[in-house]
Design an enzyme around this catalytic site. Structure first.
Site, PDB file in Angstrom:
ATOM      1  N   HIS A 363      18.921  37.022  47.393  1.00  0.00           N
ATOM      2  CA  HIS A 363      18.499  36.129  46.456  1.00  0.00           C
ATOM      3  C   HIS A 363      17.710  37.348  45.517  1.00  0.00           C
ATOM      4  CE1 HIS A 363      14.644  33.950  45.032  1.00  0.00           C
ATOM      5  NE2 HIS A 363      15.393  33.002  44.561  1.00  0.00           N
ATOM      6  N   GLU A 605      27.568  23.533  47.607  1.00  0.00           N
ATOM      7  CA  GLU A 605      27.507  24.553  48.097  1.00  0.00           C
ATOM      8  C   GLU A 605      28.168  24.300  49.525  1.00  0.00           C
ATOM      9  OE1 GLU A 605      23.204  25.767  47.106  1.00  0.00           O
ATOM     10  OE2 GLU A 605      23.418  23.857  47.800  1.00  0.00           O
ATOM     11  N   ASP A 629      27.058  30.319  47.357  1.00  0.00           N
ATOM     12  CA  ASP A 629      26.548  30.052  48.807  1.00  0.00           C
ATOM     13  C   ASP A 629      27.910  29.340  48.474  1.00  0.00           C
ATOM     14  OD1 ASP A 629      24.523  30.407  49.891  1.00  0.00           O
ATOM     15  OD2 ASP A 629      23.056  29.011  48.532  1.00  0.00           O
ATOM     16  N   CYS A 676      25.845  27.118  38.733  1.00  0.00           N
ATOM     17  CA  CYS A 676      25.498  27.461  37.787  1.00  0.00           C
ATOM     18  C   CYS A 676      25.285  28.547  38.894  1.00  0.00           C
ATOM     19  CB  CYS A 676      23.570  26.589  38.118  1.00  0.00           C
ATOM     20  SG  CYS A 676      23.071  25.812  39.899  1.00  0.00           S
TER      21      CYS A 676
END
Length: 764
Positions: A363, A605, A629, A676
């Site tokens: 992240h 995901e 993910d 995304c």
């Protein structure tokens, strides 16, 4: 045997230097195995030769002199095969080579074991004996086990460029560290070491100008901890026996100026700041205790460490934010840099990030990409504590970090930075252009946001909306859950900035590598644990507050879309949609804000959602693939684990085929599909995604112009032909090579990496 292994590893860890550690190793192994010779050969990266670095039993003058290639000698054979070599009469083997400097002609039995780290040979550990015999299975297993345990120690110390293995060449020079690209780019600057509170291991060394001031801080901390110990002693007077309370007297004596206090003061007078001096002293005591055979004395390690942490806490309380300096072009360096640590730094002065742990799609790395900050992660051998204020170059194209770079290297990289600046200037022409292929196919480009700073860059670069608003970022920057009105104001800023264009807000997505300091989640396997929609459905009070804030923020704008993360079942979607409907009904009943039901989407995901994509598409208004993910779960690769980072690839055939399948199934259901994840922001994979027929690509603002330029130069027909070719390949390396060859042919390879980076890397 296990106790012997533990003792040898502890002795090596406790050595004051790497060379001393090698000397301890060969002496200990020779004694433990009952052999007559033990040697360590290490790979010199510059000459690609295995050099004798330490030995017990040979002529000491041969150390640093004897060396061989992988094609020479039995040591070279062991390294090239990457497996143990066990011979009862070494001299009769065709690969045997005699080195007169060693005097090894007397030794017949030979056992060599490679020292390896992450599939890479670092060296060879050898034992030899006069007796003509073959080492038994137990002895081989012992050596293999020991080598595996010590490989991390060797990898940490034997850094490219840091350790010149040829004896006598230990002069200061450029140190090179290899990691993984987190966010591309190049920067020059000075290191600012970040470390979490109350963590002794990560406190850096730092020179001080005012020794007296540091000594005063130490005395204040010592007295504060003494007071704490005395207060604890008094509080426990009625609960503990006198002999048990005697431990508090021991603590006080340890804090005396003639004990820990005096040792720390000596380190400060030698030039280290108080926190670094404390770490040095506690480390030394911990190592000494670890070597003791007496179990009672070994248990005293915890007492010493407890006192060290108490002192550190006091010292850190005295260190205010004002005393922490961030020079221009600061490069943040740390063992583990979290998203919050990055965002709390003065970003206008931060030019790079280097972390010893983490991986390309952690992240923190994703946020660094969004901010356009060159980042290298997973630099496992980074000596963090010794880098504060060091001059550094971060080459995040090659995943390399240069410490104390040479003048030639600095000049080369300054040229690269100029080249990057020229490339960025050339992209300005694409700010107001539509992302349309030469044969007239338009592709919608949206932006990923999380900070207001993202908004200005995104609008300046022509983003058509927000494909992913990371709502967890405002939560990370607070010391508690933000209230409904706080959230409404934050979301309103994002929605107003892009109105009437759509803004897709992902509901709170924490867990995994996205922790909140005030809501810790401790799990053995966080990637497969409590995260995303699982948390918010378990805590509807958190989910409802957030959804109500989003709905209020969209009042009068009507450009809100809500995205549900980490979905694995249809029932999760049904439950979340029911709560959103309830929030709409509540707000309409309150009649304070004009509220309408937004479009609701699900994130793809995990593999389960691919199999159920048709079912999920019926329950959602739109679908969005989170490629980071999805790649992680499809490949069973923890994207934060540097050990397997090399297996994580968005070019993997399984990933590409799965993504294409989702697009076709969602379109078959009559719904729209976007992506995304980081795949969308890479010019190479963006070509493949547009050929698959995505309705929208969403990416970091820093990648918008690169992807738009790529789309404007690649005809859809050519992109589809490329996609069809690579879908037939069975290796990610082959796919990437084919895509990059296509970009080179189109004159677009500079959008991935400047041409000069490879040349600059050779300047060391």
């Amino acid at each position: 045997m296990l106790e012997i292994l533990r003792r040898i590893v502890q002795e090596v860890d406790s050595a004051p230097s790497f060379q001393a550690a090698l000397d301890v190793l060969v002496a200990s192994v020779r004694e433990a195995t009952g052999t007559e010779v033990c040697s360590v050969y290490l790979l010199d990266e510059r000459s690609n030769r295995l050099v004798l670095m330490a030995n017990e039993g040979f002529n000491p003058e041969s150390i640093g002199v004897v060396s061989m290639t992988f094609d020479e000698g039995l040591v070279g054979l062991c390294a090239s095969r990457e497996e143990p070599i066990n011979l009862q009469d070494a001299a009769t083997h065709p690969r045997y080579r005699y080195f007169p400097e060693t005097g090894e002609e007397r030794y017949n039995a030979f056992l060599g074991v490679p020292i390896m780290n992450r599939r890479k040979v670092l060296g060879v550990l050898v034992v030899q004996q006069r007796e003509n015999r073959r080492f038994d299975e137990g002895e081989v297993a012992f050596m293999v086990t020991l080598s595996a345990q010590l490989s991390g120690v060797v990898a940490h110390a034997k850094v490219l460029g840091q350790l010149e293995v040829v004896r006598g060449s230990r002069t200061a020079q450029t140190q090179i560290y290899q990691g993984t690209t987190g966010a591309t780019g190049v920067t020059l600057g000075r290191a600012v070491v970040l470390y979490p509170p109350a963590d002794l291991d990560q406190v850096p060394d730092r020179s001080v100008d005012d020794v007296d001031a540091e000594l005063a801080l130490l005395q204040q901390a010592l007295e504060a901890v003494r007071e704490d110990v005395r207060a604890l002693d008094e509080r426990m007077a009625d609960s503990l026996m006198p002999e048990e309370r005697a431990l508090f007297d021991v603590y006080l004596r340890m804090l005396d100026d003639n004990a820990l206090g005096g040792e720390i003061a000596e380190r400060i007078e030698a030039g280290n700041w108080a926190q670094g001096a404390l770490r040095e002293v506690i480390d030394e005591h911990m190592q000494n205790f670890a070597l003791m055979d007496d179990p009672y004395l070994r248990e005293r390690m915890s007492d010493v460490r407890d006192l060290g942490l108490r002192l550190l806490s006091q010292l850190q309380q005295q260190e205010t934010e004002d005393t922490r300096e961030f020079p221009e072009n600061s490069i943040l360096v740390g063992e583990d840099i979290s998203t919050a640590m990055l965002l709390e730094a003065p970003l206008d002065r931060v030019s790079g990030v280097v972390a010893a742990t983490g991986a390309a799609n952690s992240h923190m790395a994703i946020v660094a990409r969004a901010l356009g900050i060159p980042t290298v992660v997973g630099v496992s051998d980074l000596p963090v504590t010794s880098l504060d204020d060091a001059e550094m170059i971060v080459d995040a194209y090659l995943g390399r970090v240069f410490v104390q770079p040479s003048r030639v290297l600095r000049k080369r990289y300054k040229d690269i930075i100029k080249e990057e600046q020229q490339l960025v200037a050339g992209l300005d022409a694409y700010k107001q252009r539509d992302a349309m292929t030469p044969d007239g196919r338009r592709v919608a480009l949206h932006v990923n946001t999380g900070l207001m700073a993202d908004v200005a860059r995104a609008k300046d670069r022509g983003a058509e909306g927000v494909g992913l608003y990371r709502s967890e970022i405002p939560f990370m920057l607070r010391e508690r859950f933000p209230g409904e009105e706080e959230q409404r104001q934050i979301y309103r800023q994002q929605l107003e900035a892009f109105a009437p264009r759509p803004v897709t807000m992902r509901t709170l997505d924490i867990g995994g590598d996205k922790d909140l300091p005030y809501f810790p989640i401790e799990e053995d396997n966080p990637a497969l644990g409590w995260r995303g929609i699982r948390i918010t459905l378990d805590h509807p009070e958190i989910f409802m507050v957030q959804v109500r804030a989003m709905l209020k923020a969209a009042s009068g704008l009507n450009n809100l879309q809500i995205l549900l993360p980490m979905v694995t079942t249809v029932s999760e979607v049904e439950d979340a949609v029911a709560l959103i409907h309830r929030a709409v009904a509540e707000l309409q009943e309150e009649n304070e804000f004009e509220v309408t039901l937004p479009r609701i989407g699900v994130m793809i995901e995990v593999p389960a959602t691919i199999i159920q994509i048709a079912d999920l598409a019926r329950h959602a208004d739109f679908v969005s693939i989170g490629s980071n993910d999805l790649t992680q779960y499809l490949l069973a690769v923890d994207r934060n684990n540097a050990r397997v980072a090399g297996l994580y690839s968005q070019y993997h055939p399984a990933v590409l085929r799965a993504v294409r399948y989702v697009v076709s199934e969602v379109h078959r259901a009559g719904k729209t599909v976007s992506i995304c994840g980081e795949m969308a922001g890479d010019p190479g994979t963006a070509i493949l995604l547009m050929a698959m027929g995505f309705d929208m690509l969403s990416m970091s603002a820093s990648n918008l112009l690169k992807v738009r330029k790529t789309i404007c130069h690649v005809p859809m027909e050519r992109a589809e032909a490329l996609l069809n070719r690579v879908l037939a390949f069975d290796k990610p390396e082959t796919v990437r090579a084919e895509v990059e060859a296509e970009l080179s042919e189109l004159g677009l390879i500079d959008l991935i990496r400047p041409k000069s980076t490879a040349a600059a890397a050779t300047a060391t």
